[in-house]
Structure formats: structure tokens, C-alpha cells
Scaffold this active site. Structure first.
Site, short mmCIF file in Angstrom:
data_model
loop_
_atom_site.label_atom_id
_atom_site.label_comp_id
_atom_site.label_asym_id
_atom_site.label_seq_id
_atom_site.Cartn_x
_atom_site.Cartn_y
_atom_site.Cartn_z
CB SER A 233 -0.95 0.05 1.20
OG SER A 233 -0.66 -0.87 2.18
CG HIS B 14 -3.16 -0.84 -3.12
ND1 HIS B 14 -3.64 0.42 -2.84
CD2 HIS B 14 -3.02 -1.46 -1.93
CE1 HIS B 14 -3.77 0.54 -1.52
NE2 HIS B 14 -3.40 -0.58 -0.96
CD GLU C 162 -4.85 3.03 -5.49
OE1 GLU C 162 -5.32 4.16 -5.39
OE2 GLU C 162 -3.93 2.61 -4.75
CG ASN D 134 -3.74 4.51 1.18
OD1 ASN D 134 -4.84 4.66 1.73
ND2 ASN D 134 -3.15 3.33 1.11
P1 NAI Z 1 -1.14 -9.76 7.46
O1 NAI Z 1 -0.20 -9.52 8.56
O2 NAI Z 1 -2.58 -10.00 7.77
O3 NAI Z 1 -0.65 -10.97 6.57
C1 NAI Z 1 0.68 -11.15 6.12
C2 NAI Z 1 0.96 -12.64 6.05
O4 NAI Z 1 2.19 -12.85 5.37
C3 NAI Z 1 1.09 -13.33 7.41
O5 NAI Z 1 0.16 -14.38 7.46
C4 NAI Z 1 2.53 -13.84 7.46
O6 NAI Z 1 2.61 -15.12 8.07
C5 NAI Z 1 2.86 -13.94 5.99
N1 NAI Z 1 4.27 -13.83 5.67
C6 NAI Z 1 5.14 -12.88 6.11
N2 NAI Z 1 6.35 -13.08 5.55
C7 NAI Z 1 6.24 -14.15 4.73
C8 NAI Z 1 7.15 -14.84 3.87
N3 NAI Z 1 8.40 -14.42 3.74
N4 NAI Z 1 6.69 -15.91 3.18
C9 NAI Z 1 5.42 -16.31 3.31
N5 NAI Z 1 4.52 -15.71 4.10
C10 NAI Z 1 4.92 -14.64 4.81
O7 NAI Z 1 -0.99 -8.50 6.47
P2 NAI Z 1 -2.07 -7.82 5.52
O8 NAI Z 1 -2.85 -6.80 6.26
O9 NAI Z 1 -2.78 -8.88 4.77
O10 NAI Z 1 -1.11 -7.01 4.52
C11 NAI Z 1 -0.36 -7.64 3.52
C12 NAI Z 1 0.08 -6.61 2.49
O11 NAI Z 1 -1.06 -5.97 1.92
C13 NAI Z 1 0.95 -5.49 3.05
O12 NAI Z 1 1.89 -5.14 2.09
C14 NAI Z 1 -0.05 -4.38 3.28
O13 NAI Z 1 0.53 -3.11 3.26
C15 NAI Z 1 -0.97 -4.57 2.10
N6 NAI Z 1 -2.34 -4.05 2.26
C16 NAI Z 1 -3.01 -4.18 3.43
C17 NAI Z 1 -4.30 -3.68 3.55
C18 NAI Z 1 -5.07 -3.84 4.82
O14 NAI Z 1 -6.08 -3.12 5.00
N7 NAI Z 1 -4.70 -4.74 5.71
C19 NAI Z 1 -4.99 -3.00 2.42
C20 NAI Z 1 -4.20 -3.01 1.19
C21 NAI Z 1 -2.92 -3.47 1.15
#
Ligand code: NAI
Length: 400
Positions: free
Chosen positions: A124, A145, A157, A195
Site C-alpha cells: 500500500s 493494490h 489500483e 491513500n
Molecule cells: P497480514 O499480517 O494480515 O498478513 C501477512 C501474512 O504474510 C502473514 O500471514 C505472514 O505469516 C505472511 N508472511 C510474512 N512473511 C512471509 C514470507 N516471507 N513468506 C510467506 N509468508 C509470509 O498483512 P495484511 O494486512 O494482509 O497485509 C499484507 C500486504 O497488503 C501489506 O503489504 C499491506 O501493506 C498490504 N495491504 C493491506 C491492507 C489492509 O487493510 N490490511 C490493504 C491493502 C494493502
């Protein structure tokens, strides 16, 4: 690169957390075989349980036949190692928001996927160009995104890195359009469209509260007054304080701080100490029971001061700032007119596109509000976009 991505293509999703899980559901729902991969086995189990729950609900509501639900579930495969991505035509990464980690993982993914596979990041706020640069074939990397929750939010996006080949952008955009999403094309800039352009919705509202501007009450009554005004006279579905509490103040603060840092401390995006203290207190919002507002059972929600003149002034100030952001994003070539309008109406449910809003109010009126603020505060935060000045001078409209 030949890059058609068909319905038969296998889609890889890395990270089965909030976003990865939702994206996997979207791709499986569109008929793809999906490989959902996470380093943490417990997260994968949880993702599997959530998929079952979601589909059971859809069947119970009569929106999906039990057979379709079963077929959908059978299309998602869970994996722990990157070699599982070998058959994927597109891999979407949704792991932790950390540039170094993402760069390492992208270089890793590239070792396992075919030479013509596309690799996308759901970041993001990080530079897609920097993530792409970690790959040998940077031309096949781009940003896609999604918004949270991915299965429900229509906007995606699409962010080409500086290195991305145009065929990769076209193929990915076409694919995601085919998933029923509304895609917009954005230059790789901090905060992309939503954003970035939405920052004043939060920042300017907090500023009004901090100053008790024109007699806005202190504390919760002030927040309630601003929230009431933005809904009543701005037509927004939620007020800024309610929305920050729903998004999470920790997340909202981080986005603001990231955009501010990445724009070399542009004062337009400077974070607020008020919000920082809220975060430091652990008042993240609804998820912790307390944010700007108190959500515990006994708490009584504060009453707004329903002063129409004050309410309209609040809306004029915040909306002028939002319009200025959208106009400046157009001026800076971050996105085109229609994509800017789509992004703000479909990504954050604004009642109308900000450029259309500018047309309706008149660029000269919006400019006057900003000039008034600039004169009062003598802060660069209120500088009007060059394009807004041009539109005001010429009387032209964004939508002819
Ligand atoms: P999250 O913390 O819920 O999930 C991330 C997952 O990735 C975790 O389950 C973790 O175990 C896994 N992980 C971490 N490193 C890893 C690796 N090297 N190999 C395999 N798995 C791995 O995070 P979330 O909220 O889903 O965010 C993920 C991405 O999406 C980030 O880049 C965030 O900025 C972006 N994003 C998040 C939004 C939100 O509202 N939460 C909205 C739009 C984008």
C-alpha cells in the site's frame, strides 16, 4: 514478453493474512486454480477455515449452489514452500509491509516461477520500482493494490514500476477487470491515488478539532460534530473519526507518516501529534474497544453540536483540501481524470468524484477557501495546485 493471462491460468498468492486470503477468494471465485502460500502453518489453517465459513454463508443465503461452493474450495491449494508457485502465471504477494523483506522475497519467487510469469505486489505504500529492482526480470513486476476486504471492495489500483513492460500492465489489468473489479492505472508515487488524495479527510479534520476552529467543541463532542457535518453536508457515509476508528488508528497513522516521509516531508501530509498520542495509548479503534471514541458497552456516544453554519464551514474546508489533492494528482500525472474519480468513489465510497465536485462548486470558490486558509495560517500546507489556479482563471471544467 508474451503475457496473456487466461481464465485457466494458475494464480499464486503469497501471504495468507487479511489481504492474501481475500485475494485468493477473489481469484478462486473467478474460476482460477489458486496456490495460497504462507510461511506460518497456523495462518494457512485459519485461511482454510475462513474460506469454508465464507462459502457456507453464501450457500445459506442462496447466492451459491453447494456444488459451486465445493468446486470453489477445491480450486484453492495451500502451500508452505515457494516451489509450489512453479505452475503460476501470476503471483500476487501480500506479506508484511517491509521493503527489505519484500525485495528478498521477490528475488526468491523469481527463482521458482516460469520466465513469462508476472509477479505483483499488494503493497500500500512502498516503491514498486524498488521491489521490481530486486528481480532479474524487473519488467514483469508491478503493483496491484486491493482494498480491504478484497472480496467486497471493487477497486484495484494497478501500479507499473518504472521498469514494467506495457504488455504486462495490460494483461494484468485485463485479468483483474475480468474478476469484476474496477481497475485504475496509477504512477508509482507515495500512497498511489486513494491513500494520497484521501489524506486531508483525516488530517484536516484532526486539525479542525485541535484548534477548536470556529468554536468546534473540545474532545469527543468536537469529533462528533465534525463527523456529523461531514455526513450531513458532505454526503460522506462515515465521518473521519468514525472511519479512522474503523480502519485502525495504527494503520491510518502509519499510512500518513509513510506518505509524508516519502514526499520529502511535504507539509500537506504532515502527521498529527493528536493521532500519534491516540496510537501510543493503544487506542487503535473499534478493534481495541477504544479509539477516538469509546466502544465499550457502558460508554455513551457523544452528541454533536448541530450548528448548520459551522457544519458547512467544516465541510467547505475539508472538501477544498480533498479537491486540491485530486486536482494536483491530475496535474502531476499520477492518474487520469476518470481513474481519479473511480478511485475515490469505489475505493473509499466518496459521494462523488472530487473533480466533478470541483466543477459543481466552481474552481474559483475552492481556490478562495484555500487562499483564505493560506492567508490565515501562512502555511505551505494550504498551497493551491497550479492546475486549480488555471481552472479558476479559465473557468474551464474537468467534466465538459
Ligand atoms: P497480514 O499480517 O494480515 O498478513 C501477512 C501474512 O504474510 C502473514 O500471514 C505472514 O505469516 C505472511 N508472511 C510474512 N512473511 C512471509 C514470507 N516471507 N513468506 C510467506 N509468508 C509470509 O498483512 P495484511 O494486512 O494482509 O497485509 C499484507 C500486504 O497488503 C501489506 O503489504 C499491506 O501493506 C498490504 N495491504 C493491506 C491492507 C489492509 O487493510 N490490511 C490493504 C491493502 C494493502
Amino acid at each position: 514478453m508474451s503475457t496473456e493471462i487466461t481464465k485457466e491460468a494458475t494464480i499464486g498468492v503469497l501471504g495468507a493474512g487479511t489481504m492474501g486470503n481475500g485475494i485468493a477468494q477473489v481469484a478462486a471465485g473467478a474460476g482460477h486454480r489458486v496456490i495460497l502460500l504462507d510461511a506460518n502453518a497456523a495462518v494457512l489453517d485459519k485461511a482454510r477455515a475462513i474460506h469454508h465459513q465464507v462459502l457456507d454463508k453464501l450457500v445459506a443465503k442462496g447466492k451459491l449452489t453447494p456444488e459451486a461452493a465445493k468446486a470453489n474450495l477445491s480450486r484453492i491449494h495451500y502451500a508452505a514452500n515457494l516451489d509450489a508457485f512453479a505452475p503460476c502465471k501470476l503471483v500476487i504477494e501480500a506479506i508484511v509491509e517491509d521493503l527489505d523483506v519484500k525485495r528478498k522475497v521477490f528475488a526468491e519467487i523469481e527463482r521458482w516461477v516460469a520466465a513469462d510469469a508476472v509477479i505483483a505486489t499488494n503493497t500500500s505504500s512502498l516503491s514498486v520500482t524498488s521491489i521490481a529492482a530486486a528481480c532479474k526480470q524487473a519488467e514483469r513486476v508491478l503493483g496491484v493494490h486491493f482494498f480491504n476486504p478484497a472480496p467486497l471492495m471493487p477497486l484495484v489500483e494497478i501500479i507499473p514500476a518504472l521498469q514494467t513492460e506495457s504488455t504486462v500492465v495490460q494483461a494484468t489489468r485485463q485479468l483483474i477487470d475480468g474478476w469484476g473489479k474496477a481497475t485504475v492505472l496509477v504512477r508509482d508515487t507515495p500512497g498511489f491515488i486513494v491513500n494520497r488524495v484521501a489524506r486531508p479527510f483525516y488530517g484536516e479534520s484532526i486539525r479542525i478539532l485541535e484548534e477548536r476552529w470556529h468554536g468546534v467543541p473540545e474532545g469527543p463532542a468536537g469529533m462528533a460534530t465534525i463527523d456529523w457535518a461531514m455526513k450531513e453536508f458532505g454526503g460522506f457515509r462515515m465521518g473521519p473519526f468514525e472511519l479512522m476508528d474503523m480502519i485502525g488508528n495504527d494503520i491510518n497513522y502509519t499510512v500518513t507518516e509513510t506518505v509524508w516521509k516519502q514526499t520529502y516531508h511535504d507539509p500537506r501530509y504532515r502527521p498529527s501529534l493528536t493521532q500519534k498520542r491516540v496510537v501510543e495509548a493503544g487506542r487503535f479503534g473499534k478493534k481495541t474497544g477504544r479509539g477516538y471514541y469509546d466502544y465499550t458497552n457502558e460508554a455513551v456516544m457523544p452528541e454533536p453540536v448541530k450548528d448548520e453554519a459551522l457544519g458547512k464551514k467544516i465541510v467547505d474546508r475539508v472538501v477544498a483540501m480533498l479537491i486540491n489533492e485530486a486536482v494536483d494528482a491530475l496535474h502531476m500525472g499520477i492518474a487520469n481524470r476518470d481513474d481519479l474519480e473511480t478511485a475515490m468513489t469505489k475505493g473509499v465510497n466518496y459521494p462523488k468524484g472530487l473533480l466533478r465536485w470541483c466543477d459543481e462548486l466552481g474552481a474559483d470558490k475552492v481556490l478562495n477557501v484555500l487562499r483564505g486558509l493560506r492567508e490565515t495560517y501562512e502555511e505551505d500546507r494550504y498551497r493551491p495546485s497550479v492546475l486549480l489556479k488555471q481552472m479558476a482563471a479559465s473557468g474551464q471544467k474537468f467534466h465538459a
